[in-house]
Design an enzyme around this catalytic site. Structure first.
Site, PDB file in Angstrom:
ATOM      1  N   PHE A 120       0.928  -1.285   0.020  1.00 34.49           N
ATOM      2  CA  PHE A 120      -0.072   0.035   0.004  1.00 34.49           C
ATOM      3  C   PHE A 120       0.967   1.165  -0.237  1.00 34.49           C
ATOM      4  O   PHE A 120       0.376   2.256  -0.316  1.00 34.49           O
ATOM      5  CB  PHE A 120      -0.855  -0.226   1.115  1.00 34.49           C
ATOM      6  CG  PHE A 120      -1.881   0.989   1.257  1.00 34.49           C
ATOM      7  CD1 PHE A 120      -3.116   0.877   0.496  1.00 34.49           C
ATOM      8  CD2 PHE A 120      -1.947   2.146   2.107  1.00 34.49           C
ATOM      9  CE1 PHE A 120      -4.081   1.908   0.409  1.00 34.49           C
ATOM     10  CE2 PHE A 120      -2.887   3.118   2.082  1.00 34.49           C
ATOM     11  CZ  PHE A 120      -3.935   2.987   1.132  1.00 34.49           C
ATOM     12  N   GLU A 121       1.983   1.106   0.615  1.00 32.37           N
ATOM     13  CA  GLU A 121       2.776   2.338   0.753  1.00 32.37           C
ATOM     14  C   GLU A 121       3.790   2.507  -0.496  1.00 32.37           C
ATOM     15  O   GLU A 121       4.741   3.468  -0.815  1.00 32.37           O
ATOM     16  CB  GLU A 121       3.894   2.446   1.949  1.00 32.37           C
ATOM     17  CG  GLU A 121       3.077   2.597   3.155  1.00 32.37           C
ATOM     18  CD  GLU A 121       2.042   1.329   3.723  1.00 32.37           C
ATOM     19  OE1 GLU A 121       2.417   0.378   3.495  1.00 32.37           O
ATOM     20  OE2 GLU A 121       1.096   1.701   4.412  1.00 32.37           O
TER      21      GLU A 121
ATOM     22  N   HIS B 279      -9.494  -7.844   1.895  1.00 34.04           N
ATOM     23  CA  HIS B 279      -8.559  -6.914   2.255  1.00 34.04           C
ATOM     24  C   HIS B 279      -7.556  -6.920   1.243  1.00 34.04           C
ATOM     25  O   HIS B 279      -7.163  -5.591   0.734  1.00 34.04           O
ATOM     26  CB  HIS B 279      -7.654  -7.384   3.645  1.00 34.04           C
ATOM     27  CG  HIS B 279      -6.657  -6.197   4.009  1.00 34.04           C
ATOM     28  ND1 HIS B 279      -7.113  -4.841   4.536  1.00 34.04           N
ATOM     29  CD2 HIS B 279      -5.384  -6.249   3.965  1.00 34.04           C
ATOM     30  CE1 HIS B 279      -6.052  -4.414   4.939  1.00 34.04           C
ATOM     31  NE2 HIS B 279      -4.827  -5.038   4.659  1.00 34.04           N
TER      32      HIS B 279
ATOM     33  N   ARG C 133       6.111 -17.433  -8.684  1.00 35.87           N
ATOM     34  CA  ARG C 133       6.671 -16.209  -9.404  1.00 35.87           C
ATOM     35  C   ARG C 133       7.635 -15.268  -8.738  1.00 35.87           C
ATOM     36  O   ARG C 133       7.893 -14.090  -9.431  1.00 35.87           O
ATOM     37  CB  ARG C 133       5.123 -15.249  -9.683  1.00 35.87           C
ATOM     38  CG  ARG C 133       4.014 -16.081 -10.389  1.00 35.87           C
ATOM     39  CD  ARG C 133       2.886 -15.391 -10.001  1.00 35.87           C
ATOM     40  NE  ARG C 133       1.926 -16.266 -10.815  1.00 35.87           N
ATOM     41  CZ  ARG C 133       1.418 -17.754 -10.611  1.00 35.87           C
ATOM     42  NH1 ARG C 133       1.903 -18.317  -9.585  1.00 35.87           N
ATOM     43  NH2 ARG C 133       0.546 -18.321 -11.412  1.00 35.87           N
TER      44      ARG C 133
ATOM     45  N   THR D 214     -10.101 -12.558   4.048  1.00 39.09           N
ATOM     46  CA  THR D 214     -11.159 -11.486   3.874  1.00 39.09           C
ATOM     47  C   THR D 214     -10.789 -10.826   2.434  1.00 39.09           C
ATOM     48  O   THR D 214     -10.027 -11.239   1.748  1.00 39.09           O
ATOM     49  CB  THR D 214     -10.977 -10.285   4.987  1.00 39.09           C
ATOM     50  OG1 THR D 214      -9.632  -9.642   4.641  1.00 39.09           O
ATOM     51  CG2 THR D 214     -10.878 -10.948   6.375  1.00 39.09           C
TER      52      THR D 214
ATOM     53  N   PHE E 174       5.528  -2.279 -12.639  1.00 39.56           N
ATOM     54  CA  PHE E 174       4.716  -3.049 -11.672  1.00 39.56           C
ATOM     55  C   PHE E 174       5.242  -4.401 -11.709  1.00 39.56           C
ATOM     56  O   PHE E 174       4.914  -5.182 -12.531  1.00 39.56           O
ATOM     57  CB  PHE E 174       3.334  -2.936 -12.403  1.00 39.56           C
ATOM     58  CG  PHE E 174       2.306  -3.490 -11.525  1.00 39.56           C
ATOM     59  CD1 PHE E 174       1.742  -3.108 -10.163  1.00 39.56           C
ATOM     60  CD2 PHE E 174       1.648  -5.008 -11.709  1.00 39.56           C
ATOM     61  CE1 PHE E 174       0.715  -3.455  -9.454  1.00 39.56           C
ATOM     62  CE2 PHE E 174       0.775  -5.386 -10.931  1.00 39.56           C
ATOM     63  CZ  PHE E 174       0.279  -4.690  -9.711  1.00 39.56           C
TER      64      PHE E 174
ATOM     65  N   ILE F  39      -0.752 -11.356  -1.061  1.00 38.57           N
ATOM     66  CA  ILE F  39      -1.299 -12.737  -1.056  1.00 38.57           C
ATOM     67  C   ILE F  39      -2.523 -12.576  -0.178  1.00 38.57           C
ATOM     68  O   ILE F  39      -2.850 -12.185   0.781  1.00 38.57           O
ATOM     69  CB  ILE F  39      -0.268 -13.544  -0.346  1.00 38.57           C
ATOM     70  CG1 ILE F  39       0.903 -13.465  -1.128  1.00 38.57           C
ATOM     71  CG2 ILE F  39      -0.823 -14.999  -0.229  1.00 38.57           C
ATOM     72  CD1 ILE F  39       2.269 -14.506  -0.264  1.00 38.57           C
TER      73      ILE F  39
HETATM   74  N1  INI Z   1       0.798  -5.683   2.393  1.00 42.05           N
HETATM   75  C1  INI Z   1       1.500  -6.299   1.225  1.00 42.05           C
HETATM   76  O1  INI Z   1       2.407  -5.911   0.523  1.00 42.05           O
HETATM   77  N2  INI Z   1       0.911  -7.601   1.031  1.00 42.05           N
HETATM   78  C2  INI Z   1      -0.007  -8.239   1.721  1.00 42.05           C
HETATM   79  O2  INI Z   1      -0.509  -9.450   1.320  1.00 42.05           O
HETATM   80  C3  INI Z   1      -0.843  -7.298   2.553  1.00 42.05           C
HETATM   81  N3  INI Z   1      -1.878  -7.782   3.286  1.00 42.05           N
HETATM   82  O3  INI Z   1      -2.519  -9.164   3.084  1.00 42.05           O
HETATM   83  O4  INI Z   1      -2.479  -7.443   4.242  1.00 42.05           O
HETATM   84  C4  INI Z   1      -0.365  -6.025   3.196  1.00 42.05           C
HETATM   85  N4  INI Z   1      -0.696  -5.285   3.792  1.00 42.05           N
HETATM   86  C5  INI Z   1      -0.190  -4.332   4.394  1.00 42.05           C
HETATM   87  C6  INI Z   1      -0.359  -2.879   3.605  1.00 42.05           C
HETATM   88  O5  INI Z   1       0.252  -3.089   2.377  1.00 42.05           O
HETATM   89  C7  INI Z   1      -0.298  -1.502   4.459  1.00 42.05           C
HETATM   90  O6  INI Z   1       1.273  -1.668   4.766  1.00 42.05           O
HETATM   91  C8  INI Z   1      -0.875  -1.627   5.745  1.00 42.05           C
HETATM   92  O7  INI Z   1      -2.051  -1.708   5.513  1.00 42.05           O
HETATM   93  C9  INI Z   1      -0.519  -0.222   6.354  1.00 42.05           C
HETATM   94  O8  INI Z   1      -0.834   0.881   5.417  1.00 42.05           O
END
Ligand code: INI
Length: 155
Positions: free
Chosen positions: A58-59, A89, A128, A87, A114, A83
Site C-alpha cells: 500500500f505504501e 483486504h 513467481r 477477507t 509493476f 497474497i
Molecule cells: N501488504 C502487502 O504488501 N501484502 C499483503 O499481502 C498485505 N496484506 O495481505 O495485508 C499487505 N498489507 C499491508 C499494507 O500494504 C499496508 O502496509 C498496511 O495496511 C499499512 O498501511
C-alpha cells in the site's frame, strides 16, 4: 513501408530505483534479487541501483511518486507481494497499488513498472518469485529498461 520502434534491452548507464515492500519479505527479497541481477546482466551498474524499503505494498505508490519526481532515476521498479487472505483486504490493496503506480508513471513521464505479485497463496507467489513461473522482479525490470530506451526514441 512501416517503421518499427522498440526499446532495446540494453541497460543504459543510468540510475534505477527499486521500491520494495517488507510485507511478505520471503517473496519480495527474491524479487529484488531478480531485479538487480537483470540490471547487471543487461549491462547496468549495481552501484547505480537504489533500493527503497516500504512497510507494505500500500505504501509503494507514495515512495515511487517521490522517486519518479526527484529527477535522479531513469525508472522506478515497484516490487511487492499481495497474497489473498480470509477477507477481501487484498482486493483493496491491489486496486489502489495498481492504479497508484499507473497514475505516477503517466503523471511524471518516468517509467514506473509493476512487479507486485497478486496471488492466492504463498506457493503461487514462490512460483513467481524465481520459481517455475519466473520472477516478476525480472519482468518488471526488463519492462523498465525497455521503456527507458523506448522513451529516448519517441520522446
Ligand atoms: N501488504 C502487502 O504488501 N501484502 C499483503 O499481502 C498485505 N496484506 O495481505 O495485508 C499487505 N498489507 C499491508 C499494507 O500494504 C499496508 O502496509 C498496511 O495496511 C499499512 O498501511
Amino acid at each position: 513501408m512501416s517503421n518499427t520502434i522498440m526499446g532495446e534491452l540494453v541497460c543504459p548507464a543510468a540510475n534505477f530505483a527499486i521500491v520494495v515492500s517488507r510485507f511478505n519479505d520471503l517473496i519480495t527479497s527474491r524479487l529484488v534479487d531478480g531485479a538487480c541481477e537483470t540490471i547487471v546482466r543487461h549491462g547496468g551498474d549495481d552501484s547505480k541501483i537504489d533500493i527503497v524499503h516500504v512497510p507494505g505494498s500500500f505504501e509503494i505508490p507514495l515512495a515511487a511518486k517521490k522517486l519518479a519526481e526527484c529527477g535522479k532515476y531513469a525508472a522506478v521498479i515497484c516490487l511487492g507481494a499481495v497474497i489473498q487472505g480470509a477477507t477481501t483486504h487484498h482486493e483493496y490493496i491491489n486496486s489502489q497499488v495498481t492504479a497508484g503506480i499507473m497514475n505516477i508513471t503517466q503523471q511524471t513521464g518516468v517509467p514506473v513498472t509493476f512487479g507486485v505479485i497478486t496471488c492466492e497463496s504463498m506457493d503461487q507467489a514462490l512460483d513467481r518469485a524465481g520459481g517455475k513461473v519466473g520472477n516478476k522482479g525480472t519482468e518488471a525490470t526488463l519492462a523498465a529498461i525497455e521503456m527507458v530506451n523506448l522513451l529516448k526514441k519517441i520522446g
